[in-house]
Design a protein around this motif. Structure first.
Motif, mmCIF file in Angstrom:
data_model
loop_
_atom_site.group_PDB
_atom_site.id
_atom_site.type_symbol
_atom_site.label_atom_id
_atom_site.label_comp_id
_atom_site.label_asym_id
_atom_site.label_seq_id
_atom_site.Cartn_x
_atom_site.Cartn_y
_atom_site.Cartn_z
ATOM 1 N N ILE A 54 0.919 -1.233 0.170
ATOM 2 C CA ILE A 54 -0.235 -0.249 0.166
ATOM 3 C C ILE A 54 1.148 1.181 -0.025
ATOM 4 C CG2 ILE A 54 -1.812 1.087 1.719
ATOM 5 C CD1 ILE A 54 -2.815 -0.944 2.194
ATOM 6 N N PRO A 55 1.407 1.910 -1.376
ATOM 7 C CA PRO A 55 2.251 3.181 -1.475
ATOM 8 C C PRO A 55 1.235 4.274 -0.437
ATOM 9 C CG PRO A 55 0.893 2.464 -3.081
ATOM 10 C CD PRO A 55 0.214 1.355 -2.383
ATOM 11 N N TYR A 56 1.934 5.380 0.109
ATOM 12 C CA TYR A 56 1.555 6.614 0.804
ATOM 13 C C TYR A 56 0.586 7.523 0.176
ATOM 14 C CZ TYR A 56 2.070 11.147 2.995
ATOM 15 O OH TYR A 56 0.949 12.369 2.759
ATOM 16 N N GLU A 57 0.615 7.152 -1.500
ATOM 17 C CA GLU A 57 -0.149 7.583 -2.196
ATOM 18 C C GLU A 57 -1.805 7.406 -2.054
ATOM 19 O OE1 GLU A 57 2.943 6.540 -3.888
ATOM 20 O OE2 GLU A 57 3.387 8.478 -3.144
ATOM 21 N N LYS A 58 -1.729 5.847 -1.708
ATOM 22 C CA LYS A 58 -3.027 5.481 -1.740
ATOM 23 C C LYS A 58 -3.736 5.726 -0.659
ATOM 24 C CE LYS A 58 -3.467 2.784 -5.171
ATOM 25 N NZ LYS A 58 -4.698 2.960 -6.612
ATOM 26 N N PRO A 60 -2.492 8.324 2.678
ATOM 27 C CA PRO A 60 -1.637 8.964 3.496
ATOM 28 C C PRO A 60 -2.507 8.952 4.956
ATOM 29 C CG PRO A 60 -3.149 10.330 1.716
ATOM 30 C CD PRO A 60 -2.629 9.332 1.691
ATOM 31 N N TRP A 61 -3.687 8.583 5.469
ATOM 32 C CA TRP A 61 -3.994 9.105 6.473
ATOM 33 C C TRP A 61 -3.889 7.765 7.193
ATOM 34 C CZ3 TRP A 61 -7.193 4.743 7.703
ATOM 35 C CH2 TRP A 61 -7.748 4.079 7.070
ATOM 36 N N LEU A 62 -3.757 7.132 6.921
ATOM 37 C CA LEU A 62 -3.243 5.093 7.169
ATOM 38 C C LEU A 62 -1.721 5.220 8.129
ATOM 39 C CD1 LEU A 62 -3.977 2.200 8.089
ATOM 40 C CD2 LEU A 62 -2.774 1.381 5.603
ATOM 41 N N TYR A 63 -0.748 6.266 7.011
ATOM 42 C CA TYR A 63 0.522 6.101 7.458
ATOM 43 C C TYR A 63 0.737 7.031 8.731
ATOM 44 C CZ TYR A 63 2.450 4.200 3.264
ATOM 45 O OH TYR A 63 3.056 3.069 2.186
#
Length: 181
Positions: A54-58, A60-63
Motif C-alpha cells: 500500500i503506497p503512501y499516495e493511496k 496517506p491517512w493510514l501512514y
C-alpha cells in the motif's frame, strides 16, 4: 534522547483500529494483492501467504495514524531515534496452511536500518495463525481485531500456520539512519 534500557521488549495495544477501519484497510489491501510472499534472498518455503503493498499516495491517512501511534509507543518503550522513513506498508493475507517462518525484520543487508516493526491485526475469524515473538518474554501477540503489536525489528517472530479462516495483517517498518540510537 536517551535509549531506554531493554531492547528485547515488545508491546501490544488493543483497539488501535476499529472494525470499520480494519475493513477499509482490507478492501484497499485486497485490491493490491499481487504476489505470493517470498523473502529477499530466501527460499520460497519461509513464507507462503499473499502479499500486497500500500503506497503512501493511496492512503496517506493510514501512514499518519500508524506513525503517530508507533511514535507514542516508541517514546514510552525504547526511545529509538526514528529519523528514517516508514517503508511502504505491507498487506499480508494468510489462508489455510499459510505461514511465515521464524525470522527477524532486519539484518546486514538493505533492511539493516529497520528499527521497529508494527503489525496491525485486521481480521478476527480464524484459528491458528498466531504471531509468536521471541523477546524478553516469549509469547503471542493479541489476536483481537484492530490491535497493534510493536517490537524492535531485530526480535525474532513467526506467523504460525492458519488452520481455519483467513488472517489479514498490515505491517509497517520504521527506519533510522543509525542502528539502535
Amino acid at each position: 534522547m536517551k535509549l531506554k534500557t531493554n531492547i528485547h521488549k515488545w508491546h501490544t495495544e488493543v483497539d488501535f483500529f476499529n472494525i470499520e477501519t480494519c475493513n477499509k484497510v482490507k478492501t484497499i489491501g485486497d485490491a493490491l494483492l499481487s504476489e505470493k510472499g517470498g523473502v529477499l534472498g530466501k527460499q520460497f518455503f519461509s513464507r507462503n501467504c499473499k502479499v500486497g503493498w500500500i503506497p503512501y499516495e493511496k492512503s496517506p491517512w493510514l501512514y499518519y495514524e500508524i506513525k503517530t501511534k508507533v511514535s507514542e509507543i516508541n517514546s514510552n518503550m525504547w526511545n529509538f531515534k526514528l529519523d528514517g522513513e516508514i517503508e511502504t506498508l505491507q498487506y499480508l493475507k494468510y489462508g489455510i496452511c499459510e505461514y511465515y517462518s521464524k525470522h527477524a525484520d532486519n539484518s546486514n543487508d538493505e533492511v539493516s536500518s529497520r528499527k521497529l516493526t508494527a503489525i496491525i491485526q485486521l481480521s478476527e475469524k480464524y484459528i491458528g495463525g498466531g504471531l509468536k515473538i521471541w523477546g524478553e518474554k516469549n509469547g503471542y501477540a493479541n489476536k483481537q481485531i484492530g490491535s497493534i503489536t510493536v517490537f524492535p525489528s531485530h526480535l525474532y517472530h513467526q506467523a504460525q500456520a492458519v488452520l481455519w479462516g483467513k488472517r489479514n495483517v498490515l505491517v509497517a517498518w520504521f527506519k533510522g539512519k543509525e542502528p539502535l540510537r
